[in-house]
Scaffold this motif. Structure first.
Motif, PDB file in Angstrom:
ATOM      1  N   THR A   1      20.247 102.030  10.297  1.00 35.91           N
ATOM      2  CA  THR A   1      21.636 101.974  10.590  1.00 35.91           C
ATOM      3  C   THR A   1      22.113 102.164  12.022  1.00 35.91           C
ATOM      4  OG1 THR A   1      22.229 102.208   8.429  1.00 35.91           O
ATOM      5  CG2 THR A   1      24.359 102.271  10.053  1.00 35.91           C
ATOM      6  N   LEU A   2      22.703 101.362  12.883  1.00 38.59           N
ATOM      7  CA  LEU A   2      22.960 101.675  14.161  1.00 38.59           C
ATOM      8  C   LEU A   2      24.447 101.185  14.252  1.00 38.59           C
ATOM      9  CD1 LEU A   2      22.827  98.978  16.107  1.00 38.59           C
ATOM     10  CD2 LEU A   2      20.396  99.417  15.624  1.00 38.59           C
ATOM     11  N   TYR A   3      25.195 101.708  15.166  1.00 42.47           N
ATOM     12  CA  TYR A   3      26.633 101.080  15.590  1.00 42.47           C
ATOM     13  C   TYR A   3      26.709 100.785  17.063  1.00 42.47           C
ATOM     14  CZ  TYR A   3      27.458 103.663  11.243  1.00 42.47           C
ATOM     15  OH  TYR A   3      27.477 104.015   9.878  1.00 42.47           O
ATOM     16  N   TRP A   4      27.579  99.681  17.234  1.00 40.65           N
ATOM     17  CA  TRP A   4      27.731  99.335  18.652  1.00 40.65           C
ATOM     18  C   TRP A   4      29.147  99.767  18.922  1.00 40.65           C
ATOM     19  CZ3 TRP A   4      23.893  97.277  21.684  1.00 40.65           C
ATOM     20  CH2 TRP A   4      22.916  96.764  21.191  1.00 40.65           C
ATOM     21  N   LEU A   5      29.488 100.151  20.167  1.00 41.93           N
ATOM     22  CA  LEU A   5      30.966 100.247  20.446  1.00 41.93           C
ATOM     23  C   LEU A   5      31.809  99.039  20.309  1.00 41.93           C
ATOM     24  CD1 LEU A   5      30.623 102.553  23.567  1.00 41.93           C
ATOM     25  CD2 LEU A   5      30.937 103.243  21.081  1.00 41.93           C
ATOM     26  N   GLY A   6      31.275  97.828  20.249  1.00 40.64           N
ATOM     27  CA  GLY A   6      32.245  96.396  20.038  1.00 40.64           C
ATOM     28  C   GLY A   6      31.097  95.335  20.379  1.00 40.64           C
ATOM     29  N   PRO A   7      31.635  94.363  19.998  1.00 42.34           N
ATOM     30  CA  PRO A   7      31.015  93.030  20.319  1.00 42.34           C
ATOM     31  C   PRO A   7      30.806  92.810  21.645  1.00 42.34           C
ATOM     32  CG  PRO A   7      33.110  92.505  19.419  1.00 42.34           C
ATOM     33  CD  PRO A   7      32.931  94.070  19.227  1.00 42.34           C
ATOM     34  N   PRO A   8      29.884  92.013  22.034  1.00 40.09           N
ATOM     35  CA  PRO A   8      29.784  91.737  23.688  1.00 40.09           C
ATOM     36  C   PRO A   8      30.995  90.975  24.092  1.00 40.09           C
ATOM     37  CG  PRO A   8      28.150  90.312  22.387  1.00 40.09           C
ATOM     38  CD  PRO A   8      28.773  91.399  21.512  1.00 40.09           C
ATOM     39  N   GLY A   9      31.419  91.405  25.334  1.00 36.82           N
ATOM     40  CA  GLY A   9      32.404  90.468  25.804  1.00 36.82           C
ATOM     41  C   GLY A   9      32.094  89.211  26.553  1.00 36.82           C
ATOM     42  N   PRO A  10      33.086  88.353  26.931  1.00 36.01           N
ATOM     43  CA  PRO A  10      32.499  87.040  27.481  1.00 36.01           C
ATOM     44  C   PRO A  10      31.976  87.402  28.859  1.00 36.01           C
ATOM     45  CG  PRO A  10      34.887  87.698  28.182  1.00 36.01           C
ATOM     46  CD  PRO A  10      34.534  88.625  27.085  1.00 36.01           C
ATOM     47  N   CYS A  11      31.084  86.594  29.302  1.00 39.13           N
ATOM     48  CA  CYS A  11      29.989  86.565  30.197  1.00 39.13           C
ATOM     49  C   CYS A  11      30.873  86.219  31.566  1.00 39.13           C
ATOM     50  CB  CYS A  11      28.934  85.580  30.161  1.00 39.13           C
ATOM     51  SG  CYS A  11      27.948  85.677  31.509  1.00 39.13           S
ATOM     52  N   GLN A  12      31.435  87.398  32.115  1.00 38.46           N
ATOM     53  CA  GLN A  12      32.090  87.256  33.339  1.00 38.46           C
ATOM     54  C   GLN A  12      31.505  86.971  34.616  1.00 38.46           C
ATOM     55  OE1 GLN A  12      35.534  87.613  33.184  1.00 38.46           O
ATOM     56  NE2 GLN A  12      35.433  87.569  31.204  1.00 38.46           N
ATOM     57  N   ASP A  13      30.400  87.719  34.796  1.00 41.73           N
ATOM     58  CA  ASP A  13      29.723  87.473  35.995  1.00 41.73           C
ATOM     59  C   ASP A  13      28.204  87.527  35.578  1.00 41.73           C
ATOM     60  OD1 ASP A  13      28.337  87.507  38.510  1.00 41.73           O
ATOM     61  OD2 ASP A  13      29.045  89.587  38.879  1.00 41.73           O
ATOM     62  N   ALA A  14      27.872  86.469  35.696  1.00 40.08           N
ATOM     63  CA  ALA A  14      26.130  86.119  35.166  1.00 40.08           C
ATOM     64  C   ALA A  14      25.119  85.768  36.491  1.00 40.08           C
ATOM     65  CB  ALA A  14      25.977  85.067  34.244  1.00 40.08           C
ATOM     66  N   GLY A  15      25.621  86.399  37.523  1.00 41.78           N
ATOM     67  CA  GLY A  15      24.865  86.312  38.967  1.00 41.78           C
ATOM     68  C   GLY A  15      23.741  87.137  38.867  1.00 41.78           C
ATOM     69  N   PRO A  16      22.737  86.875  39.729  1.00 40.26           N
ATOM     70  CA  PRO A  16      21.504  87.841  39.932  1.00 40.26           C
ATOM     71  C   PRO A  16      21.872  89.253  39.979  1.00 40.26           C
ATOM     72  CG  PRO A  16      21.297  85.908  41.200  1.00 40.26           C
ATOM     73  CD  PRO A  16      22.756  85.820  40.658  1.00 40.26           C
ATOM     74  N   GLY A  17      21.060  90.124  39.089  1.00 41.97           N
ATOM     75  CA  GLY A  17      21.325  91.387  39.252  1.00 41.97           C
ATOM     76  C   GLY A  17      22.256  91.879  38.304  1.00 41.97           C
ATOM     77  N   THR A  18      22.752  90.994  37.425  1.00 44.30           N
ATOM     78  CA  THR A  18      23.687  91.706  36.365  1.00 44.30           C
ATOM     79  C   THR A  18      22.989  91.475  35.011  1.00 44.30           C
ATOM     80  OG1 THR A  18      24.465  89.212  35.916  1.00 44.30           O
ATOM     81  CG2 THR A  18      25.780  90.653  37.376  1.00 44.30           C
ATOM     82  N   ASP A  19      23.250  92.204  33.988  1.00 45.38           N
ATOM     83  CA  ASP A  19      22.944  92.420  32.908  1.00 45.38           C
ATOM     84  C   ASP A  19      22.737  90.856  31.812  1.00 45.38           C
ATOM     85  OD1 ASP A  19      22.359  94.740  32.798  1.00 45.38           O
ATOM     86  OD2 ASP A  19      24.519  95.438  31.840  1.00 45.38           O
ATOM     87  N   PHE A  20      23.902  90.244  32.168  1.00 46.41           N
ATOM     88  CA  PHE A  20      24.163  89.013  31.743  1.00 46.41           C
ATOM     89  C   PHE A  20      22.892  87.950  32.434  1.00 46.41           C
ATOM     90  CE2 PHE A  20      28.690  90.094  31.259  1.00 46.41           C
ATOM     91  CZ  PHE A  20      28.676  89.892  29.880  1.00 46.41           C
ATOM     92  N   TYR A  21      22.789  88.067  33.455  1.00 47.74           N
ATOM     93  CA  TYR A  21      21.661  87.025  34.061  1.00 47.74           C
ATOM     94  C   TYR A  21      20.113  87.487  33.666  1.00 47.74           C
ATOM     95  CZ  TYR A  21      18.883  84.649  37.784  1.00 47.74           C
ATOM     96  OH  TYR A  21      18.136  83.954  38.447  1.00 47.74           O
ATOM     97  N   ALA A  22      19.923  88.857  33.429  1.00 42.55           N
ATOM     98  CA  ALA A  22      18.722  89.052  32.947  1.00 42.55           C
ATOM     99  C   ALA A  22      18.460  88.815  31.353  1.00 42.55           C
ATOM    100  CB  ALA A  22      18.659  90.713  33.059  1.00 42.55           C
TER     101      ALA A  22
END
Length: 66
Positions: free
Chosen positions: A11-32
């Motif tokens: 069992t694991l716990y997340w602090l919350g669901p992922p938010g909307p993709c605000q900045d998906a530019g290179p160098g961001t987690d969303f981009y990766a």
């Protein structure tokens, strides 16, 4: 808090669901993630009350050694 189970059945716990993709530019987690890579973010929790350090140091300096 979002409760989930990992592939090993733990069992694991997340602090919350992922938010909307605000900045998906290179160098961001969303981009990766979008590129099929893994995103790892090292975290450090610092609970030091930095604004109280000077006052604490003065208090320590004023104490008599018994």
């Amino acid at each position: 808090m979002v409760k989930a189970v990992d592939p090993r059945g733990k069992t694991l716990y997340w602090l919350g669901p992922p938010g909307p993709c605000q900045d998906a530019g290179p160098g961001t987690d969303f981009y990766a993630i979008e590129q099929g890579s893994v995103s790892v973010t090292p975290l450090q929790v610092d609970l030091t009350a930095h604004d109280a350090l000077d006052a604490l140091q003065h208090w320590v300096n004023d104490q008599e050694i018994k």
